[in-house]
Design a protein around this motif. Structure first.
Motif, PDB file in Angstrom:
ATOM      1  N   CYS A  19       0.820  -1.218   0.000  1.00  0.00           N
ATOM      2  CA  CYS A  19       0.000   0.000   0.000  1.00  0.00           C
ATOM      3  C   CYS A  19       0.856   1.271   0.000  1.00  0.00           C
ATOM      4  N   CYS A  22      -0.992   6.407   1.890  1.00  0.00           N
ATOM      5  CA  CYS A  22      -0.634   7.610   2.657  1.00  0.00           C
ATOM      6  C   CYS A  22       0.883   7.685   2.771  1.00  0.00           C
ATOM      7  N   LEU A  24       2.931   7.396   5.056  1.00  0.00           N
ATOM      8  CA  LEU A  24       3.659   6.514   5.979  1.00  0.00           C
ATOM      9  C   LEU A  24       4.411   5.406   5.241  1.00  0.00           C
ATOM     10  N   TYR A  25       4.011   5.122   4.028  1.00  0.00           N
ATOM     11  CA  TYR A  25       4.722   4.067   3.280  1.00  0.00           C
ATOM     12  C   TYR A  25       6.172   4.477   2.992  1.00  0.00           C
ATOM     13  N   VAL A  88      -3.777   1.808  12.162  1.00  0.00           N
ATOM     14  CA  VAL A  88      -2.892   2.220  11.064  1.00  0.00           C
ATOM     15  C   VAL A  88      -1.805   1.151  10.922  1.00  0.00           C
ATOM     16  N   LYS A  89      -1.544   0.713   9.698  1.00  0.00           N
ATOM     17  CA  LYS A  89      -0.689  -0.457   9.503  1.00  0.00           C
ATOM     18  C   LYS A  89       0.796  -0.139   9.313  1.00  0.00           C
TER      19      LYS A  89
HETATM   20  S1  SF4 Z   1      -0.614   3.353   6.900  1.00  0.00           S
HETATM   21 FE1  SF4 Z   1      -2.237   2.241   5.847  1.00  0.00          FE
HETATM   22  S2  SF4 Z   1      -2.920   3.631   4.205  1.00  0.00           S
HETATM   23 FE2  SF4 Z   1      -0.913   4.357   4.909  1.00  0.00          FE
HETATM   24  S3  SF4 Z   1       0.562   3.358   3.510  1.00  0.00           S
HETATM   25 FE3  SF4 Z   1       0.374   2.071   5.341  1.00  0.00          FE
HETATM   26  S4  SF4 Z   1      -1.187   0.548   4.817  1.00  0.00           S
HETATM   27 FE4  SF4 Z   1      -1.380   2.241   3.344  1.00  0.00          FE
END
Ligand code: SF4
Length: 205
Positions: A19, A22, A24-25, A88-89
């Motif tokens: 993913c 957002c 954070l990746y 949040v992952k």
């Molecule tokens: S926090 Fe969630 S939405 Fe953001 S990049 Fe990671 S998996 Fe994707």
């Protein structure tokens, strides 16, 4: 052979690992997928991965995870009996609280996890999780001090779910008085899960 639900989870986990919805990746080492029993009746939801979780790609593996194991153990549960995930992952830099836009981008994954697991009990760990789940269930979040230890019942996508909010175990690492409150709340979780078991037994008889 993998059953349908396992196939669906693997698909979701692949999507999360790749993913980029957002920012954070950009700073993550690993996206952190859920862990535990995908047929669990109890689901624990934390805020976001920390440093160790980011390195290992698993939720609650640091000191807060050890405390979570201790709390589970006290009520005769193991990680394998429950499902554990985060709102949040991916790890926010320096473990800051996730931003609203990060939560909004990630929350569809949590909704999918809830819809596939169909838990009877959801335990929110900390204010971010409590607030996010309250929003999902269309409820006002009154803050962790007021909400902690309360049990609420919701109808959500044709399922009945009890939500109990408590502190995030990480909060107890710096404030020992929180640990005894967590223990009290885990006792409540144990009681409602035993009530559920005896009700199911009565339904069966
Ligand atoms: S926090 Fe969630 S939405 Fe953001 S990049 Fe990671 S998996 Fe994707």
């Amino acid at each position: 052979m993998e059953d349908n639900i396992t196939i669906k989870f693997n698909k979701l986990y692949d999507t999360i690992r790749n993913c980029t919805k957002c920012k954070l990746y950009l700073s993550r080492k690993n996206a952190v997928i859920g862990y535990g029993n995908i047929k669990a009746k109890i689901m624990f939801i934390g805020e976001a991965p920390g440093r160790n979780e980011d390195i290992q790609g698993k939720p609650f593996v640091g000191s807060a995870g050890k405390l979570l194991d201790y709390l589970l153990n006290k009520i005769n549960l193991k990680r394998e009996d429950v499902y554990i995930t985060n709102v949040v992952k991916c790890r926010p830099p320096n473990n800051r609280t996730p931003l609203k836009e990060e939560i909004d981008a990630c929350i569809p994954y949590l909704k999918e996890e809830i819809e596939m697991i169909r838990p009877e009990i959801i335990v929110t760990l900390g204010r971010t999780s409590g607030a996010a789940l309250s929003e999902i269930f269309g409820q006002r979040w009154e803050g962790i001090e007021k909400e902690r230890g309360t049990i609420k019942e919701f109808e959500y996508n044709n399922m009945k779910v009890k939500m109990i909010s408590t502190y995030h175990p990480a909060a107890a690492l710096y404030r020992p008085e929180i640990k005894s409150k967590l223990e009290e709340d885990f006792e409540k979780i144990s009681k409602i899960s035993l009530q559920r078991k005896s009700k199911n037994l009565l339904d069966f008889i």
